[in-house]
Design an enzyme around this catalytic site. Structure first.
Site, PDB file in Angstrom:
ATOM      1  N   SER A  40      38.176  37.437  33.213  1.00  0.00           N
ATOM      2  CA  SER A  40      39.098  36.428  32.687  1.00  0.00           C
ATOM      3  C   SER A  40      39.042  36.420  31.161  1.00  0.00           C
ATOM      4  CB  SER A  40      38.773  35.059  33.291  1.00  0.00           C
ATOM      5  OG  SER A  40      39.752  34.113  32.961  1.00  0.00           O
ATOM      6  N   HIS A  63      45.078  31.131  36.192  1.00  0.00           N
ATOM      7  CA  HIS A  63      45.526  32.397  36.792  1.00  0.00           C
ATOM      8  C   HIS A  63      46.515  32.182  37.944  1.00  0.00           C
ATOM      9  CE1 HIS A  63      42.756  34.371  34.178  1.00  0.00           C
ATOM     10  NE2 HIS A  63      41.768  33.649  34.643  1.00  0.00           N
TER      11      HIS A  63
END
Length: 314
Positions: A92, A195
């Protein structure tokens, strides 16, 4: 072959920078970066509470700055580092740290990007009540079906049967009431459904920022969260980082590529521990080290001497 990885949000902890500030030059470097980061890195890394550093707008630049700082301590000579390291990857927000390590952009642009990323994702999370929950175990097909049934997205696939479901709080409550068989659910203390499509405003903001950043092609193998593959174009890396905030993180595929590339050692930059734990379970026979404090630097250098050669990328 040596691989360096960088952790994502959730890896931060109060006081994590305190031992590093005992090293010469670290405090000055962090203060030099704080304008780009948009926060007082020394304060948040040493004195702030767990609640304060959980804030997305704080956590993200703090994590990237910590990763970049510890990489500099581990590899004072950046050019030599890019000859010794076989590949880099990040989970991430850690992918920004990895991209900077690969030479896609400099520390200032990396911190400028993550500053705006953190602010935009925090704003998007505040706009709608959403969240995330870890789903551990269970039959993969049944887990996927349950998430779809309740309108949730597998925002992270961390391998070994570890998924992170994301979506509205209502949908998450429905999943808790009707979980997949033999799966354990663990609520995550995050601000929103990262996300997923809920983060689309963040994509818009980062797309606006992207043209102002100076980008180069990676100078070593850089793995992408999108599909675990090596990306060789700096422009494509930046595009993937922009869209990543609203798309799933496939760390499982990154680990598959790490294994396929023939990695023999993986070192995780501070605040380390999360990714090395996943790698131990999913990539057998690979030496790992979580670089948590300066006390770990000597062992890290021993592993580099053992597993890296200057011909890796030369």
């Amino acid at each position: 072959m040596l691989v360096i990885v960088a952790p994502g949000q959730g890896a931060q902890s109060p006081g994590m920078l305190s031992p590093w500030l005992e090293l010469d030059g670290v405090a000055d470097r962090l203060r030099g970066w704080q304008d780009a980061a948009g926060i007082d890195l020394v304060h948040y890394g040493t004195e702030a509470s767990a609640e304060e550093i959980k804030d997305t707008a704080v956590a993200q630049p703090l994590l990237v700055a910590t990763g970049l700082m510890t990489a500099r301590e581990l590899f004072p000579d950046e050019e030599q580092a890019r000859r010794l390291v076989g590949a880099v990857a990040g989970h991430s927000v850690g992918e920004i740290t990895a991209a900077a390590g690969a030479g896609v952009f400099g520390a200032t642009d990396a911190l400028t990007f993550v500053r705006e990323r953190g602010r935009a994702m925090a704003a998007a999370a505040a706009a709608t009540e959403t969240g995330m929950i870890a789903v551990l175990g269970g039959d993969p097909e049944e887990v996927a079906a349950k998430l779809a049934e309740h309108g949730l997205v597998a925002a992270n696939n961390n391998g070994g049967g570890q998924l992170v479901a994301a979506g509205s709080l209502e949908a998450l409550e429905a999943l808790r009431a009707d979980p997949p068989a033999k799966a354990k659910l663990v609520a995550l203390k995050v601000a929103g459904a990262f996300h997923t499509e809920y983060m689309a405003p963040g994509v818009t903001r980062l797309a606006e920022l992207a043209p102002s950043l100076k980008v180069s092609d990676p100078r070593l193998s850089l793995l992408s969260n999108k599909d675990g593959e090596v990306v060789t174009s700096g422009a494509e890396v930046l595009d993937r980082l922009v869209t990543q905030v609203a798309n799933p993180v496939r760390w499982d595929l990154c680990m598959e590529t790490i294994a396929r590339l023939g990695a023999t050692c993986v070192i995780e930059l501070a605040p380390a521990g999360t990714l090395t734990a996943l790698l131990k379970r999913n990539v057998k026979g690979v030496a790992t080290l979580a670089l948590k404090t300066p006390a770990d630097l000597e062992k890290a250098r021993e592993l580099i001497a053992e597993h890296a050669t200057e011909e890796t990328n030369g």
